[in-house]
Design a protein around this motif. Structure first.
Motif, PDB file in Angstrom:
ATOM      1  N   ASP A 111      30.200  33.852 147.130  1.00  0.00           N
ATOM      2  CA  ASP A 111      29.448  34.858 147.881  1.00  0.00           C
ATOM      3  C   ASP A 111      30.455  35.857 148.454  1.00  0.00           C
ATOM      4  OD1 ASP A 111      30.539  33.736 150.204  1.00  0.00           O
ATOM      5  OD2 ASP A 111      28.658  32.888 150.912  1.00  0.00           O
ATOM      6  N   ASP A 112      29.968  36.813 149.261  1.00  0.00           N
ATOM      7  CA  ASP A 112      30.827  37.878 149.783  1.00  0.00           C
ATOM      8  C   ASP A 112      31.569  37.486 151.061  1.00  0.00           C
ATOM      9  OD1 ASP A 112      29.897  39.447 147.722  1.00  0.00           O
ATOM     10  OD2 ASP A 112      28.436  40.529 148.965  1.00  0.00           O
ATOM     11  N   HIS A 113      31.300  36.299 151.575  1.00  0.00           N
ATOM     12  CA  HIS A 113      31.775  35.922 152.906  1.00  0.00           C
ATOM     13  C   HIS A 113      33.287  36.070 153.068  1.00  0.00           C
ATOM     14  CE1 HIS A 113      31.474  33.479 156.705  1.00  0.00           C
ATOM     15  NE2 HIS A 113      32.751  33.317 156.408  1.00  0.00           N
ATOM     16  N   SER A 130      15.487  42.537 158.080  1.00  0.00           N
ATOM     17  CA  SER A 130      15.686  41.782 156.844  1.00  0.00           C
ATOM     18  C   SER A 130      17.039  41.084 156.864  1.00  0.00           C
ATOM     19  CB  SER A 130      15.592  42.703 155.629  1.00  0.00           C
ATOM     20  OG  SER A 130      16.565  43.721 155.695  1.00  0.00           O
ATOM     21  N   ALA A 131      17.154  40.024 156.074  1.00  0.00           N
ATOM     22  CA  ALA A 131      18.380  39.229 156.017  1.00  0.00           C
ATOM     23  C   ALA A 131      19.372  39.764 154.993  1.00  0.00           C
ATOM     24  CB  ALA A 131      18.040  37.775 155.697  1.00  0.00           C
ATOM     25  N   GLN A 132      18.915  40.685 154.130  1.00  0.00           N
ATOM     26  CA  GLN A 132      19.786  41.247 153.110  1.00  0.00           C
ATOM     27  C   GLN A 132      19.541  42.740 152.956  1.00  0.00           C
ATOM     28  OE1 GLN A 132      20.354  37.410 150.135  1.00  0.00           O
ATOM     29  NE2 GLN A 132      20.205  39.449 149.265  1.00  0.00           N
ATOM     30  N   SER A 160      22.246  43.151 147.733  1.00  0.00           N
ATOM     31  CA  SER A 160      22.806  41.800 147.591  1.00  0.00           C
ATOM     32  C   SER A 160      23.661  41.400 148.793  1.00  0.00           C
ATOM     33  CB  SER A 160      23.667  41.726 146.316  1.00  0.00           C
ATOM     34  OG  SER A 160      24.758  42.637 146.409  1.00  0.00           O
ATOM     35  N   GLN A 203      24.545  40.165 152.460  1.00  0.00           N
ATOM     36  CA  GLN A 203      23.956  39.338 153.516  1.00  0.00           C
ATOM     37  C   GLN A 203      24.246  39.959 154.878  1.00  0.00           C
ATOM     38  OE1 GLN A 203      26.191  35.823 152.177  1.00  0.00           O
ATOM     39  NE2 GLN A 203      24.225  34.780 151.963  1.00  0.00           N
ATOM     40  N   VAL A 204      23.202  40.255 155.623  1.00  0.00           N
ATOM     41  CA  VAL A 204      23.329  40.963 156.896  1.00  0.00           C
ATOM     42  C   VAL A 204      24.148  40.170 157.914  1.00  0.00           C
ATOM     43  CG1 VAL A 204      21.998  41.844 158.860  1.00  0.00           C
ATOM     44  CG2 VAL A 204      21.254  42.322 156.519  1.00  0.00           C
ATOM     45  N   GLU A 205      24.125  38.843 157.847  1.00  0.00           N
ATOM     46  CA  GLU A 205      24.904  38.033 158.792  1.00  0.00           C
ATOM     47  C   GLU A 205      26.411  38.316 158.680  1.00  0.00           C
ATOM     48  OE1 GLU A 205      25.463  33.936 156.153  1.00  0.00           O
ATOM     49  OE2 GLU A 205      23.931  34.002 157.720  1.00  0.00           O
ATOM     50  N   LEU A 206      26.849  38.895 157.563  1.00  0.00           N
ATOM     51  CA  LEU A 206      28.267  39.188 157.384  1.00  0.00           C
ATOM     52  C   LEU A 206      28.734  40.363 158.244  1.00  0.00           C
ATOM     53  CD1 LEU A 206      28.712  38.654 153.535  1.00  0.00           C
ATOM     54  CD2 LEU A 206      29.191  37.067 155.411  1.00  0.00           C
TER      55      LEU A 206
END
Length: 199
Positions: free
Chosen positions: A67-69, A128-130, A133, A135-138
């Motif tokens: 993933d992008d994390h 929204s969470a994304q 592609s 991820q908003v949490e990032l």
């Protein structure tokens, strides 16, 4: 390695998860060259650079097949490190800034203290969470690591919004403008802006 005359620094960071080369200049002209595997982050860093009138070059490759994390986190680490280095002893800077930026229906606020005391507060609720592609949490991960490595107090508040892209865009624009203001030289300031005599 920092260059105190031009207030610029660069860093290279290679791990089993990412390979990053990043160069940052405080006193730039709003020019970015961004080559990462995370297109949405490229877009946000371009906004940050343009609105802060910085110069930023990033070459980053990471394990985005997972993933992008790791890529997002490590770019935040590297950018924070170069900001801290480029600021040097902080002589003559304004130190504080508070900036509001609207993006259509969204409104974000970024408050900075270049205090050498890392602290991060984040108040944001996204619809929204994304975004695509991404991820908003990032966004939280990036900003937290940025504040930690830049050794700044950073408060980010998204007051409202209906479009997640707009809300995050307002954050990065406000971040650029707030860092520009806080890092700018005030000719009235003698030494560092602290009664302690050091930042």
């Amino acid at each position: 390695m920092a260059d105190q005359v031009t207030r610029a620094a660069d860093v290279a960071r290679k791990t089993n998860e990412t390979d990053i080369k990043l160069a940052f200049a405080i006193d730039g002209s709003g020019v970015s060259k961004l080559e990462t595997d995370v297109p949405f982050l490229n877009h946000m860093l371009d906004l940050f650079t343009k609105h802060g009138q910085f110069d930023l070059n990033v070459e980053a490759r990471g394990d985005v097949d997972i993933d992008d994390h790791h890529t997002v986190e490590d770019i935040g680490i590297c950018l924070g490190q170069t900001i801290q280095e480029a600021l040097g002893d902080k002589r003559g800077i304004k130190r504080y800034a508070s900036v509001f930026v609207p993006m259509d229906e969204a409104l974000a606020q970024v408050v900075i203290d270049l205090s050498n005391r890392p602290h991060f507060e984040y108040r944001a609720q996204y619809p929204s969470a994304q975004v695509g592609s991404f991820q908003v949490e990032l966004v939280h991960e990036f900003l937290w690591k940025l504040a930690l490595e830049a050794r700044m107090t950073l408060h980010v508040i998204v007051h409202y919004g209906a479009n997640t892209h707009h809300m995050i865009e307002a954050v990065f624009k406000a971040l650029g403008r707030a860092l520009d203001e806080a890092s700018s030289i005030d000719p009235r300031v003698q030494g560092v802006p602290s009664t302690k005599g050091v930042l």
